[in-house]
Scaffold this motif. Structure first.
Motif, PDB file in Angstrom:
ATOM      1  N   TYR A 169      87.793 -41.146  10.939  1.00 54.38           N
ATOM      2  CA  TYR A 169      88.042 -42.448  11.556  1.00 54.38           C
ATOM      3  C   TYR A 169      87.500 -42.517  13.130  1.00 54.38           C
ATOM      4  CZ  TYR A 169      91.360 -42.939   7.639  1.00 54.38           C
ATOM      5  OH  TYR A 169      91.758 -43.083   6.375  1.00 54.38           O
ATOM      6  N   ALA A 170      86.787 -43.666  13.471  1.00 50.77           N
ATOM      7  CA  ALA A 170      86.236 -43.757  14.726  1.00 50.77           C
ATOM      8  C   ALA A 170      87.067 -43.868  15.844  1.00 50.77           C
ATOM      9  CB  ALA A 170      85.412 -45.184  14.594  1.00 50.77           C
ATOM     10  N   ARG A 171      86.821 -42.861  16.871  1.00 53.02           N
ATOM     11  CA  ARG A 171      87.588 -42.644  18.080  1.00 53.02           C
ATOM     12  C   ARG A 171      87.494 -43.823  19.041  1.00 53.02           C
ATOM     13  NH1 ARG A 171      86.904 -36.056  18.836  1.00 53.02           N
ATOM     14  NH2 ARG A 171      87.771 -35.472  16.725  1.00 53.02           N
ATOM     15  N   GLU A 172      86.445 -44.388  18.999  1.00 45.91           N
ATOM     16  CA  GLU A 172      86.006 -45.539  19.971  1.00 45.91           C
ATOM     17  C   GLU A 172      85.729 -46.770  19.139  1.00 45.91           C
ATOM     18  OE1 GLU A 172      86.409 -45.177  23.254  1.00 45.91           O
ATOM     19  OE2 GLU A 172      86.631 -42.833  23.119  1.00 45.91           O
ATOM     20  N   PRO A 173      85.803 -47.961  19.716  1.00 41.49           N
ATOM     21  CA  PRO A 173      85.331 -49.060  19.194  1.00 41.49           C
ATOM     22  C   PRO A 173      83.978 -49.267  18.674  1.00 41.49           C
ATOM     23  CG  PRO A 173      86.876 -49.384  21.251  1.00 41.49           C
ATOM     24  CD  PRO A 173      86.504 -48.216  21.209  1.00 41.49           C
ATOM     25  N   THR A 174      83.184 -48.648  19.528  1.00 41.56           N
ATOM     26  CA  THR A 174      81.770 -48.574  19.325  1.00 41.56           C
ATOM     27  C   THR A 174      81.220 -47.338  18.800  1.00 41.56           C
ATOM     28  OG1 THR A 174      81.140 -50.445  20.936  1.00 41.56           O
ATOM     29  CG2 THR A 174      79.417 -48.914  20.311  1.00 41.56           C
ATOM     30  N   ILE A 175      80.653 -47.303  17.664  1.00 37.05           N
ATOM     31  CA  ILE A 175      80.131 -45.975  17.190  1.00 37.05           C
ATOM     32  C   ILE A 175      78.506 -45.846  17.479  1.00 37.05           C
ATOM     33  CG2 ILE A 175      79.401 -45.030  14.915  1.00 37.05           C
ATOM     34  CD1 ILE A 175      81.627 -47.002  13.719  1.00 37.05           C
ATOM     35  N   VAL A 176      78.303 -44.624  18.327  1.00 37.09           N
ATOM     36  CA  VAL A 176      76.920 -44.407  18.577  1.00 37.09           C
ATOM     37  C   VAL A 176      76.451 -43.609  17.644  1.00 37.09           C
ATOM     38  CG1 VAL A 176      75.698 -43.457  20.420  1.00 37.09           C
ATOM     39  CG2 VAL A 176      77.653 -44.762  21.248  1.00 37.09           C
ATOM     40  N   VAL A 177      75.245 -43.871  17.221  1.00 39.97           N
ATOM     41  CA  VAL A 177      74.662 -43.063  16.023  1.00 39.97           C
ATOM     42  C   VAL A 177      73.105 -42.727  16.152  1.00 39.97           C
ATOM     43  CG1 VAL A 177      74.054 -44.614  14.343  1.00 39.97           C
ATOM     44  CG2 VAL A 177      74.492 -42.483  13.663  1.00 39.97           C
ATOM     45  N   SER A 178      72.491 -41.689  15.803  1.00 42.62           N
ATOM     46  CA  SER A 178      71.070 -41.495  15.885  1.00 42.62           C
ATOM     47  C   SER A 178      70.715 -40.697  14.655  1.00 42.62           C
ATOM     48  CB  SER A 178      70.474 -40.827  17.125  1.00 42.62           C
ATOM     49  OG  SER A 178      71.076 -39.496  17.169  1.00 42.62           O
ATOM     50  N   MET A 179      69.390 -40.480  14.572  1.00 49.75           N
ATOM     51  CA  MET A 179      68.873 -39.395  13.437  1.00 49.75           C
ATOM     52  C   MET A 179      69.326 -38.205  13.623  1.00 49.75           C
ATOM     53  SD  MET A 179      67.291 -41.071  10.752  1.00 49.75           S
ATOM     54  CE  MET A 179      66.762 -39.648  10.266  1.00 49.75           C
TER      55      MET A 179
ATOM     56  N   SER B  37      72.193 -37.211  15.072  1.00 48.78           N
ATOM     57  CA  SER B  37      73.805 -37.145  14.893  1.00 48.78           C
ATOM     58  C   SER B  37      74.387 -37.473  13.701  1.00 48.78           C
ATOM     59  CB  SER B  37      74.304 -38.025  15.874  1.00 48.78           C
ATOM     60  OG  SER B  37      74.246 -39.387  15.887  1.00 48.78           O
ATOM     61  N   LEU B  38      73.525 -37.816  12.518  1.00 50.27           N
ATOM     62  CA  LEU B  38      74.118 -37.894  11.326  1.00 50.27           C
ATOM     63  C   LEU B  38      74.731 -36.884  10.487  1.00 50.27           C
ATOM     64  CD1 LEU B  38      71.003 -40.027   9.607  1.00 50.27           C
ATOM     65  CD2 LEU B  38      73.064 -40.980  10.476  1.00 50.27           C
ATOM     66  N   PRO B  39      75.777 -37.305  10.029  1.00 59.48           N
ATOM     67  CA  PRO B  39      76.471 -36.237   9.502  1.00 59.48           C
ATOM     68  C   PRO B  39      75.680 -35.421   8.357  1.00 59.48           C
ATOM     69  CG  PRO B  39      77.564 -38.218   8.721  1.00 59.48           C
ATOM     70  CD  PRO B  39      76.533 -38.619   9.729  1.00 59.48           C
ATOM     71  N   LYS B  40      76.036 -34.090   8.295  1.00 59.66           N
ATOM     72  CA  LYS B  40      75.256 -33.117   7.154  1.00 59.66           C
ATOM     73  C   LYS B  40      75.928 -33.673   5.726  1.00 59.66           C
ATOM     74  CE  LYS B  40      74.232 -29.473  10.194  1.00 59.66           C
ATOM     75  NZ  LYS B  40      74.351 -28.057  10.670  1.00 59.66           N
ATOM     76  N   ARG B  41      77.148 -34.156   5.760  1.00 63.51           N
ATOM     77  CA  ARG B  41      77.692 -34.304   4.460  1.00 63.51           C
ATOM     78  C   ARG B  41      77.942 -35.810   4.605  1.00 63.51           C
ATOM     79  NH1 ARG B  41      80.735 -32.503   0.198  1.00 63.51           N
ATOM     80  NH2 ARG B  41      82.619 -33.581  -0.503  1.00 63.51           N
ATOM     81  N   PRO B  42      77.773 -36.766   3.484  1.00 60.76           N
ATOM     82  CA  PRO B  42      78.082 -38.044   3.379  1.00 60.76           C
ATOM     83  C   PRO B  42      79.365 -38.141   3.882  1.00 60.76           C
ATOM     84  CG  PRO B  42      76.825 -37.447   1.506  1.00 60.76           C
ATOM     85  CD  PRO B  42      77.261 -36.199   2.155  1.00 60.76           C
ATOM     86  N   THR B  43      79.520 -39.472   4.624  1.00 64.08           N
ATOM     87  CA  THR B  43      80.837 -39.590   5.308  1.00 64.08           C
ATOM     88  C   THR B  43      81.463 -41.028   5.327  1.00 64.08           C
ATOM     89  OG1 THR B  43      80.755 -37.597   6.765  1.00 64.08           O
ATOM     90  CG2 THR B  43      82.309 -39.412   7.493  1.00 64.08           C
ATOM     91  N   ILE B  44      82.397 -41.565   4.991  1.00 64.34           N
ATOM     92  CA  ILE B  44      83.026 -42.664   4.836  1.00 64.34           C
ATOM     93  C   ILE B  44      83.655 -42.745   6.412  1.00 64.34           C
ATOM     94  CG2 ILE B  44      84.655 -44.410   4.175  1.00 64.34           C
ATOM     95  CD1 ILE B  44      84.481 -43.055   1.502  1.00 64.34           C
ATOM     96  N   LEU B  45      83.103 -43.464   7.274  1.00 62.84           N
ATOM     97  CA  LEU B  45      83.366 -43.688   8.721  1.00 62.84           C
ATOM     98  C   LEU B  45      84.275 -44.884   8.685  1.00 62.84           C
ATOM     99  CD1 LEU B  45      83.864 -42.570  11.679  1.00 62.84           C
ATOM    100  CD2 LEU B  45      81.372 -43.479  12.062  1.00 62.84           C
ATOM    101  N   VAL B  46      85.767 -44.850   9.182  1.00 58.16           N
ATOM    102  CA  VAL B  46      86.329 -46.190   9.147  1.00 58.16           C
ATOM    103  C   VAL B  46      86.403 -46.417  10.835  1.00 58.16           C
ATOM    104  CG1 VAL B  46      88.682 -47.291   8.895  1.00 58.16           C
ATOM    105  CG2 VAL B  46      87.871 -45.481   7.353  1.00 58.16           C
ATOM    106  N   PRO B  47      85.770 -47.817  11.006  1.00 61.08           N
ATOM    107  CA  PRO B  47      85.667 -48.293  12.474  1.00 61.08           C
ATOM    108  C   PRO B  47      87.066 -48.658  12.843  1.00 61.08           C
ATOM    109  CG  PRO B  47      84.949 -49.767  10.973  1.00 61.08           C
ATOM    110  CD  PRO B  47      85.428 -48.748   9.953  1.00 61.08           C
ATOM    111  N   GLN B  48      87.450 -48.554  14.208  1.00 62.14           N
ATOM    112  CA  GLN B  48      88.308 -49.203  14.757  1.00 62.14           C
ATOM    113  C   GLN B  48      88.469 -50.724  14.569  1.00 62.14           C
ATOM    114  OE1 GLN B  48      89.282 -48.155  18.788  1.00 62.14           O
ATOM    115  NE2 GLN B  48      89.043 -46.088  18.665  1.00 62.14           N
ATOM    116  N   GLY B  49      89.696 -51.142  14.242  1.00 59.23           N
ATOM    117  CA  GLY B  49      89.839 -52.624  13.791  1.00 59.23           C
ATOM    118  C   GLY B  49      89.670 -52.971  12.395  1.00 59.23           C
ATOM    119  N   MET B  50      89.352 -52.009  11.592  1.00 60.75           N
ATOM    120  CA  MET B  50      89.225 -52.085  10.110  1.00 60.75           C
ATOM    121  C   MET B  50      90.528 -52.072   9.424  1.00 60.75           C
ATOM    122  SD  MET B  50      87.420 -52.981   7.557  1.00 60.75           S
ATOM    123  CE  MET B  50      87.610 -52.743   5.686  1.00 60.75           C
TER     124      MET B  50
END
Length: 284
Positions: A259-269, A271-284
């Motif tokens: 679950y996202a800790r901040e309203p905006t998710i910051v990502v780059s090549m 920082s991608l997780p090693k294991r596939p992840t469902i990331l639930v954004p804030q406000g969802m």
């Protein structure tokens, strides 16, 4: 990663001299598309920089500057609208209707026509690119290959279910955003499982925005199969949170859940997780 960076730099340097044809129309070169499968007879040109052509490798820059050039910012705005901000400052709003507005006017908006919360016929005149996911000619496949700043945007047409229950050919689009080496896909209002041809056109997706309503778009079983097949590193749910728990349950232990800790998710090549992840954004 280094090879991909070098390839992108070389493409930017030689792009004016290159021409790639798809359906008799020139388009940019995708870093994400499975071109080898889609165009088996294609011959790709090689390029070697000659004297006087500056070739700057990202590894030669300071790490802080490199990180800033790699980071993509993604904010969930509402319904099926995500706001994507590129390292170069381009703002992109998905399934834009004007009902759910990002923090600033987007430079680019994509739209699908399932219902009024996915499109608008009166977008703000200040939006540079308005990309609708359907053609005004029924059944005709619309094609987008657009470069805006440091973002390359393309689409893969799919069918859509009409209010009467019939399927309208090519009435929806999956939009794909290629930014800073990342391949980000937005499934739109997907109404059917994808074919092998669709998967080939889509190619690799590092991040996938998925409707999880469980039936208004595609049923949970079918949607989970699409997500499992694409196997993206990050899954971002959207479109009515009521089906989120079932969606997560359908994927069992194949994906981590965060679950996202901040309203905006910051990502780059990097920082991608090693294991596939469902990331639930804030406000969802």
């Amino acid at each position: 990663m280094m090879l991909r960076t070098v390839a992108f730099v070389l493409f930017c340097l030689c792009a004016p001299a290159m021409q790639v044809l798809a359906q008799d129309a020139p388009m940019a070169v995708s870093q994400c598309q499975a071109i080898a499968q889609a165009v088996p007879s294609a011959t790709f040109a090689s390029y070697s920089p000659s004297g006087g052509v500056p070739l700057v490798l990202a590894q030669n820059s300071r790490s802080a500057d490199l990180s800033a050039r790699e980071e993509v910012r993604i904010t969930y705005v509402g319904h099926s609208t995500y706001f994507i901000e590129t390292p170069g400052g381009v703002g992109i709003a998905t399934d834009y209707s004007g009902v759910y507005r990002p923090s600033r006017l987007p430079d680019v908006v994509t739209m699908n026509k399932a219902h009024s919360t996915h499109f608008t016929l009166n977008p703000d005149a200040g939006i540079e690119q308005v990309l609708q996911g359907w053609s005004d000619v029924p059944g005709e496949k619309i094609q987008h290959n657009v470069v805006v700043g440091d973002a390359y945007i393309r689409n893969v047409a799919t069918d859509i279910r009409s209010w009467g229950g019939d399927m309208e050919e090519n009435g929806n689009s999956i939009f794909i955003f290629e930014i800073a080496g990342l391949c980000i896909g937005h499934l739109g209002h997907l109404h059917h499982e994808l074919t092998e041809s669709h998967y080939t056109e889509i190619g690799r997706l590092d991040m996938l925005m998925v409707p999880v309503d469980g039936g208004l778009t595609l049923g949970a079983d079918s949607m989970s199969r699409v997500v499992d097949r694409l196997r993206s590193s990050v899954i971002l749910p959207m479109h009515r949170p009521g089906g989120l728990d079932r969606f997560i349950g359908m994927l069992g232990g194949k994906f981590d859940v965060a679950y996202a800790r901040e309203p905006t998710i910051v990502v780059s090549m990097r920082s991608l997780p090693k294991r596939p992840t469902i990331l639930v954004p804030q406000g969802m």
